[in-house]
Design an enzyme around this catalytic site. Structure first.
Site, short mmCIF file in Angstrom:
data_model
loop_
_atom_site.label_atom_id
_atom_site.label_comp_id
_atom_site.label_asym_id
_atom_site.label_seq_id
_atom_site.Cartn_x
_atom_site.Cartn_y
_atom_site.Cartn_z
N HIS A 1 14.74 -28.58 -10.35
CA HIS A 1 13.53 -28.59 -11.57
C HIS A 1 12.31 -29.34 -11.74
O HIS A 1 12.53 -30.14 -11.91
CB HIS A 1 14.69 -28.71 -12.72
CG HIS A 1 16.01 -27.26 -12.94
ND1 HIS A 1 15.67 -26.23 -13.64
CD2 HIS A 1 16.97 -27.70 -12.44
CE1 HIS A 1 16.33 -25.90 -13.89
NE2 HIS A 1 17.90 -26.63 -13.33
N GLU B 1 10.21 -29.37 -13.58
CA GLU B 1 9.83 -29.70 -14.92
C GLU B 1 10.20 -31.25 -15.82
O GLU B 1 9.82 -31.61 -16.68
CB GLU B 1 10.02 -28.86 -16.08
CG GLU B 1 11.44 -28.78 -16.04
CD GLU B 1 11.77 -27.70 -15.62
OE1 GLU B 1 13.33 -26.80 -16.22
OE2 GLU B 1 11.57 -27.72 -14.10
N ASP C 1 4.54 -31.81 -39.92
CA ASP C 1 3.38 -30.63 -39.58
C ASP C 1 3.17 -30.62 -40.74
O ASP C 1 1.91 -29.67 -40.53
CB ASP C 1 5.11 -29.92 -38.95
CG ASP C 1 5.41 -30.45 -37.42
OD1 ASP C 1 5.44 -30.65 -36.77
OD2 ASP C 1 6.89 -30.10 -37.80
N LYS D 1 5.19 -30.54 -31.02
CA LYS D 1 4.71 -31.18 -31.85
C LYS D 1 3.91 -32.70 -31.65
O LYS D 1 3.10 -33.29 -32.04
CB LYS D 1 6.33 -32.46 -31.61
CG LYS D 1 6.16 -33.53 -33.02
CD LYS D 1 6.55 -33.45 -34.34
CE LYS D 1 7.27 -32.69 -34.96
NZ LYS D 1 7.82 -32.68 -36.07
N GLY E 1 18.65 -20.49 -15.84
CA GLY E 1 19.51 -19.73 -16.54
C GLY E 1 20.98 -19.87 -15.73
O GLY E 1 20.82 -19.85 -14.72
N CYS F 1 14.88 -22.74 -10.49
CA CYS F 1 16.55 -22.28 -10.59
C CYS F 1 16.85 -20.75 -10.15
O CYS F 1 16.72 -20.17 -9.13
CB CYS F 1 16.91 -23.13 -11.22
SG CYS F 1 18.37 -24.29 -11.14
N TYR F 2 17.41 -20.12 -11.11
CA TYR F 2 17.78 -18.50 -11.26
C TYR F 2 16.75 -17.72 -11.08
O TYR F 2 16.89 -16.77 -10.72
CB TYR F 2 18.60 -18.58 -13.06
CG TYR F 2 18.83 -17.12 -12.89
CD1 TYR F 2 20.04 -16.87 -12.28
CD2 TYR F 2 18.20 -15.80 -13.58
CE1 TYR F 2 20.53 -15.30 -12.48
CE2 TYR F 2 18.06 -14.81 -13.89
CZ TYR F 2 19.58 -14.53 -13.48
OH TYR F 2 20.05 -13.32 -13.54
#
Length: 530
Positions: free
Chosen positions: A177, A179, A235, A386, A62, A89-90
């Site tokens: 991070h 990710e 979708d 997606k 954040g 992180c945060y």
């Protein structure tokens, strides 16, 4: 509609959002490990969290500092639940701050690729991670002292506590991070957390999803009828086929052609889903381009354009639904909403609105009541990202070219024409886009790995064609490579291919005298221009 898996029970990991830009990416990486994951706000009460019975909790990054009185936080009891927690992180700083550690302003801020040294080779989340690797940092504060009971498991040249853990309490934290793709071994760390710490078996698979969803749709709908707004995108296509598999002709699809689609796409949608198509459903096409252009006249703000296009869809779709219900009632409305739509619209528990999505939230309440629809729309893809939707499409037997067609935003070319939207500008964009994608296909560029399109800027510039001075538009070519559409890098298209595109567009598309290629990544940009 939320579809629950019956056997085996669906494992859940909660991503608790503290305003981090990568919250969706964290959830996506967890899903890639075949573990179901949801994003919830840091404001979610602890009793609600406990009721979800998550196998693990991940605290996002954040933009705030834990020192600020107004910064997002969470009660200390969270860390006493016995549920495995990973702070990122945060989230790592908040864990340290709350549990008695020390967080300070970093003497040297770290941004970007950073050398990471693993200090805890026996750490469960660092198992099989190279002793010296690379991570992606983005912080101005850092953990100066770990809380009591925590061991330091990694450091960087400027960050003494890049990772820490208290395995007895199942608490883990990383300053970097894991990710993002810029942390090469980050996915391994997340996989270790999910399997070795949380004990997840990885039961979230698309073949099970399809089977359970079709069964759940049959059970929920019974003999009732369903109305779906079909755009022809991935979708809504997958939603239509899922429903078709479950209820057949009880489904009616209304395709509102807003005149803002790619070249010839409206006709292609009708060819696939209309009377001569392969799917067992009822199909109605409404040609509404003229109405959309009138409403968009003079409008330049992108968010206002989105809202107008969304509101007009509701109006036109509602009028068609009224006509159809007068002929014979529908109990349910269906939508092709997917998880990023929900999160970005702020309709779920994931935080702030990034952009408006016309297919989130359903029809206005008064229209739902008037038409006699059930107040909760059927949204079988609401929990999916997606690429998961694409996997479902393949499981359903939808042709690969439809499943992997280039993504297209709900507002269509309304947000690929920068500024006011006119028939002339849309025509220019359609023609330029068709040439661009045709040349990429000829060159063997794999467009399935990202998103490629032409947009029309609101820049007009002086040019020379023949002996004449021109004052025409600039077309912007966009090409990005991405696996999740939450981060993206500009595609490295060969110069000769771009030159061919430029020559063809300027020579074949009236009103264009300049072609540019957009090199911006996401972040800081978005994939669409507006």
């Amino acid at each position: 509609m939320t579809t629950k898996q019956s056997a085996p029970p669906r494992e859940l990991v909660v991503v608790l959002d503290f305003g981090g830009q990568y919250k969706q990416l964290i959830a996506r990486r967890v899903r890639e490990c075949q573990v179901y994951c949801e994003i919830h706000s840091y404001k979610t009460p602890i009793d609600e969290l406990k009721a979800m019975a998550p196998k693990g909790i991940i605290l996002t990054g954040g933009p705030n500092s834990v020192f600020e009185a107004t910064s997002p936080t969470y009660q200390k009891e969270l860390y006493e639940l016995g549920i495995p927690i990973l702070g990122i992180c945060y989230g790592s700083q908040l864990m340290a701050h709350t549990l008695g550690g020390e967080v300070k302003k970093a003497p040297v801020s770290e941004y970007g690729h950073t050398k990471l040294t693993i200090d805890g080779p026996d750490s469960l989340i660092m198992k099989d991670v190279a002793a010296d690797t690379v991570c992606w940092m983005s912080h101005t504060d850092y953990i100066a002292k770990a809380p009591e009971g925590f061991a330091v498991t990694a450091h960087t040249p400027n960050c003494p506590i890049a990772a820490m853990e208290n395995p007895d309490k199942k608490l883990y934290a990383v300053q970097f991070h894991p990710e993002v793709v810029h942390t090469p071994e980050g996915k391994k760390m997340l996989q270790n957390f999910l399997t070795k710490v949380c004990g997840c078996a990885g039961t979230w698979q698309m073949n099970t999803f399809v089977k359970d969803t079709v069964a759940a749709l049959k059970e929920k709908i019974g003999d009732d009828r369903v109305l779906l707004g079909l755009s022809g995108g991935v979708d809504s296509t997958v939603t239509a086929v899922l429903l078709s598999k479950a209820i057949g002709k009880q489904l009616t699809c209304v395709f509102v052609d807003h005149g803002l689609m790619r070249k010839d796409e409206g006709d292609e949608v009708e060819a696939v889903f209309g009377p001569k198509g392969d799917f067992d459903l009822n199909f109605i096409r409404v040609n509404a381009g003229e109405t959309y252009f009138k409403k968009l006249k003079g409008v330049t703000d992108p968010e206002q354009k989105r809202k107008i296009i969304g509101a007009l869809f509701v109006e036109i779709f509602g009028a068609e639904a009224k006509k159809l219900t007068d002929e014979g009632g529908f109990k349910y409305m269906a939508q092709g909403t997917i998880y990023p739509d929900v999160v970005e619209s702020g309709a779920g528990n994931g935080g702030a609105v990034i952009k408006s999505h016309h297919n989130v939230g359903g029809l206005p309440q008064e229209m739902v009541v008037e038409l006699g629809f059930d107040q909760t729309p059927i949204e079988p893809l609401r929990d999916l990202f997606k690429d998961e939707v694409r996997k479902v499409g393949l499981e359903l037997g939808i042709p690969r070219n439809l499943v992997f067609r280039q993504p297209f935003p709900g507002p269509g070319l309304g947000i690929r024409v920068v500024g006011e939207v006119t028939p002339e500008k849309v025509k220019i964009t359609q023609e330029a886009d068709a040439i661009y994608r045709e040349e990429l296909e000829k060159a063997g560029i794999d467009m399935g790995k990202g998103q490629f399109f032409a947009a029309l800027s609101n820049l007009r510039s002086v040019g020379v064609m023949g002996d004449d001075r021109t004052y025409d538009y600039a077309v912007v070519l966009r090409g990005v490579i991405t696996s999740d559409f939450m981060t993206a890098e500009a595609a490295e298209i060969p110069w000769s291919v771009l030159q061919t595109c430029m020559n063809r567009i300027i020579n074949e598309v009236k009103g264009v005298n300049r072609v540019m290629y957009d090199l911006t990544s996401k972040p800081p940009g978005t994939i669409e221009l507006e």
